[in-house]
Write an enzyme that holds these catalytic residues in place. Structure first.
Site, mmCIF file in Angstrom:
data_model
loop_
_atom_site.group_PDB
_atom_site.id
_atom_site.type_symbol
_atom_site.label_atom_id
_atom_site.label_comp_id
_atom_site.label_asym_id
_atom_site.label_seq_id
_atom_site.Cartn_x
_atom_site.Cartn_y
_atom_site.Cartn_z
ATOM 1 N N GLY A 12 -44.981 43.222 -8.321
ATOM 2 C CA GLY A 12 -45.098 44.119 -9.468
ATOM 3 C C GLY A 12 -43.906 45.012 -9.748
ATOM 4 O O GLY A 12 -44.055 46.049 -10.392
ATOM 5 N N THR A 13 -42.715 44.590 -9.314
ATOM 6 C CA THR A 13 -41.550 45.434 -9.645
ATOM 7 C C THR A 13 -41.338 45.480 -11.160
ATOM 8 O O THR A 13 -40.975 46.526 -11.705
ATOM 9 C CB THR A 13 -40.244 44.962 -8.957
ATOM 10 O OG1 THR A 13 -39.845 43.707 -9.496
ATOM 11 C CG2 THR A 13 -40.389 44.886 -7.453
ATOM 12 N N LEU A 85 -48.720 34.198 -12.246
ATOM 13 C CA LEU A 85 -48.449 32.820 -11.844
ATOM 14 C C LEU A 85 -49.556 31.821 -12.182
ATOM 15 O O LEU A 85 -49.454 30.647 -11.837
ATOM 16 C CB LEU A 85 -48.141 32.789 -10.335
ATOM 17 C CG LEU A 85 -46.991 33.724 -9.926
ATOM 18 C CD1 LEU A 85 -46.715 33.633 -8.434
ATOM 19 C CD2 LEU A 85 -45.708 33.448 -10.730
ATOM 20 N N ILE A 88 -52.225 30.147 -18.463
ATOM 21 C CA ILE A 88 -53.052 30.870 -19.431
ATOM 22 C C ILE A 88 -54.022 29.876 -20.075
ATOM 23 O O ILE A 88 -53.593 28.846 -20.608
ATOM 24 C CB ILE A 88 -52.163 31.530 -20.513
ATOM 25 C CG1 ILE A 88 -51.178 32.514 -19.860
ATOM 26 C CG2 ILE A 88 -53.010 32.227 -21.570
ATOM 27 C CD1 ILE A 88 -51.812 33.688 -19.151
ATOM 28 N N HIS A 104 -39.384 34.283 -17.301
ATOM 29 C CA HIS A 104 -39.175 33.241 -16.301
ATOM 30 C C HIS A 104 -37.807 33.478 -15.642
ATOM 31 O O HIS A 104 -36.823 33.742 -16.345
ATOM 32 C CB HIS A 104 -39.207 31.857 -16.973
ATOM 33 C CG HIS A 104 -39.167 30.758 -15.972
ATOM 34 N ND1 HIS A 104 -40.276 30.395 -15.228
ATOM 35 C CD2 HIS A 104 -38.152 29.980 -15.551
ATOM 36 C CE1 HIS A 104 -39.930 29.418 -14.403
ATOM 37 N NE2 HIS A 104 -38.648 29.145 -14.580
#
Ligand code: GAR
Length: 189
Positions: A12-13, A85, A88, A104
């Protein structure tokens, strides 16, 4: 105010960087973060920043699920994948045309597709002795990493660069550009 929903699967950076960028923004706000991993470190980051985070399991993320209904009800102006990752679901793509974007960690169409994420991408870039890599921000469609490209940024790779060094260079580009690109997409649409 336009509002964004973020999706993430890992550290989550990017989420943290995006949340901080839009803190106090006059026109754009991050509403919440969804993650498919209940122990993902992104949840700790959200806790520390006071951002609502929700985790969901596999069955919750498929066509016809309650989560897709909830997302529709939330009416986000943009759904931003930031290290998310999972594929969808097609129904979600159809519900949010040109309203889901992804980052990406490579210069698509190279090094994209199923299984190509995070360190797997950088390993291939290194193995193929690429002289540059970079980031691609694109709309999400029904195929992994194939939606229309919004913006790409590249960085030089030295032959001595390790996979970790390539990852670090690419992450620097992500943090530098992704929030601004999100802002531009929301401002232009
Ligand atoms: C980022 O490098 C992002 O580009 C990548 O996952 C990383 C997440 O890092 N996404 C993909 O590979 C999608 N195919 P973060 O959790 O520190 O933001």
């Amino acid at each position: 105010m336009k509002h964004i929903i973020l999706f993430a699967s890992g550290s989550g950076t990017n989420v943290e960087n995006i949340v901080k960028y839009f803190e106090g923004h006059s026109a754009i706000a991050v509403s919440c973060v969804f993650t498919n991993k209940r122990d993902a470190f992104v949840i700790d980051r959200c806790n520390a920043m006071g951002v609502p985070a929700f985790s969901f399991n596999g069955p919750a993320f498929k066509n016809g699920s309650i989560l897709l209904q909830i997302l529709k009800n939330l009416k986000p102006d943009l759904i931003v994948l930031a290290g998310f990752l999972r594929k969808i679901p097609s129904e979600m793509v159809a519900d949010f045309p040109e309203k889901i974007i992804n980052i990406h960690p490579a210069l698509l169409p190279k090094y994209g597709g199923k299984g190509m994420y995070g360190k797997h991408v950088h390993r291939e870039v290194k193995a193929n002795k690429e002289k540059e890599s970079g980031i691609t921000v694109h709309y999400v469609n029904d195929h992994y990493d194939e939606g229309a490209i919004i913006e790409q940024r590249s960085v030089s790779i030295a032959s001595s660069d390790s996979e970790d060094e390539i990852a670090r260079k690419v992450q620097e580009l992500e943090h530098l550009h992704y929030p601004r690109i999100i802002e531009a997409v929301l401002t232009e649409n």
